[in-house]
Design an enzyme around this catalytic site. Sequence first.
Site, PDB file in Angstrom:
ATOM      1  N   HIS A   1       0.107  10.544 -30.347  1.00 14.39           N
ATOM      2  CA  HIS A   1      -0.267  10.831 -31.971  1.00 14.39           C
ATOM      3  C   HIS A   1       1.138  11.714 -32.477  1.00 14.39           C
ATOM      4  O   HIS A   1       1.814  12.472 -31.677  1.00 14.39           O
ATOM      5  CB  HIS A   1      -1.409  11.773 -32.250  1.00 14.39           C
ATOM      6  CG  HIS A   1      -1.340  13.290 -31.479  1.00 14.39           C
ATOM      7  ND1 HIS A   1      -2.541  13.589 -30.967  1.00 14.39           N
ATOM      8  CD2 HIS A   1      -0.606  14.144 -31.713  1.00 14.39           C
ATOM      9  CE1 HIS A   1      -2.220  14.732 -30.300  1.00 14.39           C
ATOM     10  NE2 HIS A   1      -1.150  15.337 -30.949  1.00 14.39           N
TER      11      HIS A   1
ATOM     12  N   GLU B   1      -4.264   9.912 -34.478  1.00 15.71           N
ATOM     13  CA  GLU B   1      -4.543   9.475 -33.188  1.00 15.71           C
ATOM     14  C   GLU B   1      -4.486   7.836 -33.102  1.00 15.71           C
ATOM     15  O   GLU B   1      -4.175   7.124 -33.971  1.00 15.71           O
ATOM     16  CB  GLU B   1      -5.952  10.045 -33.063  1.00 15.71           C
ATOM     17  CG  GLU B   1      -6.092  11.488 -33.292  1.00 15.71           C
ATOM     18  CD  GLU B   1      -5.782  12.082 -32.044  1.00 15.71           C
ATOM     19  OE1 GLU B   1      -4.776  11.807 -31.110  1.00 15.71           O
ATOM     20  OE2 GLU B   1      -6.676  13.235 -31.692  1.00 15.71           O
TER      21      GLU B   1
ATOM     22  N   ASN C   1      -0.907  11.487 -26.048  1.00  7.94           N
ATOM     23  CA  ASN C   1      -1.316  10.049 -26.312  1.00  7.94           C
ATOM     24  C   ASN C   1      -0.622   9.322 -27.361  1.00  7.94           C
ATOM     25  O   ASN C   1      -1.182   8.443 -27.924  1.00  7.94           O
ATOM     26  CB  ASN C   1      -3.025  10.240 -26.776  1.00  7.94           C
ATOM     27  CG  ASN C   1      -3.007  10.845 -28.151  1.00  7.94           C
ATOM     28  OD1 ASN C   1      -2.091  11.347 -28.690  1.00  7.94           O
ATOM     29  ND2 ASN C   1      -4.472  11.244 -28.431  1.00  7.94           N
TER      30      ASN C   1
ATOM     31  N   ASP D   1       0.192  18.569 -40.905  1.00  3.69           N
ATOM     32  CA  ASP D   1      -1.260  18.315 -40.656  1.00  3.69           C
ATOM     33  C   ASP D   1      -1.741  19.927 -40.770  1.00  3.69           C
ATOM     34  O   ASP D   1      -1.152  20.794 -40.683  1.00  3.69           O
ATOM     35  CB  ASP D   1      -1.346  17.739 -39.475  1.00  3.69           C
ATOM     36  CG  ASP D   1      -0.652  18.088 -38.174  1.00  3.69           C
ATOM     37  OD1 ASP D   1       0.003  19.022 -38.409  1.00  3.69           O
ATOM     38  OD2 ASP D   1      -0.708  17.453 -37.223  1.00  3.69           O
TER      39      ASP D   1
END
Length: 263
Positions: A138, A143, A136, A67
């Site tokens: 990811h 996400e 979370n 990313d």
Amino acid sequence: MEIVMTESPAEAAECVAKEILNALKAKPSLVLGLATGSTPIEVYERLRAAQAAGEADFSQVRTFNLDEYLDLPAGHAQSYRTFMEVHLFEGLGIPPEQIHFPPSEGKNLIQRCQDYEDAIVAAGGIDIQLLGMGRNGHIGFNEPTSSIRSRTRIKTLMERTLRDNARFYAEGEEQPTLASTMGIGTILDARRILLQAYGLKKANAVRACVEGPVSSFFPASALQLHPNTTCFFDPEAGQYLAMTDYYRATRANKQALADSGRM
Ligand code: GLP
């Protein structure tokens, strides 16, 4: 999923680096999928040390990063390209044209995300994908609610992710809220996946990833669908897992079968 309960992040990094270096010996043009964040840094240190000691040759390796933030100025200290330069690429001997990142600026982003997918395919696919994990769940910047079959695309970052990463930005400095990321489907196409998670702050995420249901609401759980993933945890990150004894027994049995030449 294979779960490896290590004594420390250093022990885990040693296992991961060893696997990469062995794969590199077997295939000098190895295709690596690379992650940023604090988690893989010790692995990168070991890869650089191996290269510096003349024990590894990275000159044919191709890399694809997971990313990148959108619209950070070139050379910005927080861009993932800068992170990779500092922690891995500098002096490693990979020619620049063999290093790839998803698009980080400019126009035609949909097409250029597709180009990134095409470049991975043209390289023969990713041999080993390194992964960390957000609290979370990811992976990359996928996400919660990211489709399990998603491909490289632009994602909006969650408030919590921005907060977690805010520590890297100076006060008042603008933080990007958009990023390009390989999709979960892109990640699942890798032939081998090595996920690492360390520390108490990842313990809930580790439990959800390994022992929770597969759900796009917790993207790392999608790794349960991958046939060749190994997860490395330290005692703190693994402390909420229900089946640690079983994971240790599985690992010991696998080792015994390997030692006796049966596997
Ligand atoms: C970022 C990256 C992820 C990384 C995660 C965890 O959000 N996009 O690829 O896995 O942070 O970071 P850390 O390893 O610092 O906990």
